[in-house]
Design a protein around this motif. Structure first.
Motif, PDB file in Angstrom:
ATOM      1  N   GLU A  82       0.820  -1.207   0.000  1.00  0.00           N
ATOM      2  CA  GLU A  82       0.000   0.000   0.000  1.00  0.00           C
ATOM      3  C   GLU A  82       0.856   1.260   0.000  1.00  0.00           C
ATOM      4  N   ILE A  83       1.982   1.247   0.707  1.00  0.00           N
ATOM      5  CA  ILE A  83       2.902   2.384   0.682  1.00  0.00           C
ATOM      6  C   ILE A  83       3.418   2.600  -0.736  1.00  0.00           C
ATOM      7  N   PRO A  88       4.710   6.259  -4.500  1.00  0.00           N
ATOM      8  CA  PRO A  88       5.646   5.560  -5.384  1.00  0.00           C
ATOM      9  C   PRO A  88       7.088   6.066  -5.292  1.00  0.00           C
ATOM     10  N   GLU A  89       7.279   7.311  -4.847  1.00  0.00           N
ATOM     11  CA  GLU A  89       8.633   7.856  -4.729  1.00  0.00           C
ATOM     12  C   GLU A  89       9.332   7.427  -3.439  1.00  0.00           C
ATOM     13  N   TRP A  95      14.728   4.180   3.531  1.00  0.00           N
ATOM     14  CA  TRP A  95      14.225   4.802   4.764  1.00  0.00           C
ATOM     15  C   TRP A  95      14.720   4.036   5.979  1.00  0.00           C
ATOM     16  N   TYR A  96      14.625   2.699   5.942  1.00  0.00           N
ATOM     17  CA  TYR A  96      15.095   1.897   7.078  1.00  0.00           C
ATOM     18  C   TYR A  96      16.599   2.043   7.291  1.00  0.00           C
TER      19      TYR A  96
END
Length: 128
Positions: A82-83, A88-89, A95-96
């Motif tokens: 869903e993210i 989409p960017e 991020w992790y």
């Protein structure tokens, strides 16, 4: 992202409702984000939410089972899917690796204009 409900009797009504007005999508960051958000939302069935969790979002604002005001991913795999659909960017792996460790250290600020928490970068920390 209600692909898993396609073919169900309520699918068309659900999709039409989701597209009927403004919508905000967020990525929630917390070790227990899915569990905590689902607890705040309350049960999917509005009748059950009103009776068992009246102060939940669905208990207070839900209209029907397909107009229950909120959605939340039910698993990390659903959240990733869903993210990717809504943002989409957004690069979850990056991020992790980069932002999540800084988030844990409290190196964030809230950007009210974009309605998002941002992680201070080295150059931003030097300017602050």
């Amino acid at each position: 992202s209600y692909r898993e409900h396609a073919g169900q009797f309520f699918y068309q009504r659900l999709v039409e409702f989701m597209a009927s007005g403004p919508m905000w999508a967020y990525i929630l960051a917390h070790e227990n984000a899915i569990l905590l958000w689902r607890s705040l939302m309350g049960p999917t069935k509005v009748f059950r939410a009103r009776n068992s969790m009246p102060d939940s979002i669905r208990g207070a604002y839900g209209l029907t089972d397909t107009r229950n005001t909120t959605h939340g991913s039910d698993s990390p795999a659903s959240a990733s899917r869903e993210i990717a659909f809504f943002f989409p960017e957004f690069n979850e792996q990056l991020w992790y690796q980069q932002d999540e460790p800084r988030l844990r250290c409290g190196q964030v600020y809230y950007n009210a204009k974009e309605r998002v928490h941002c992680v201070f970068r080295d150059e931003e920390t030097e300017l602050a």
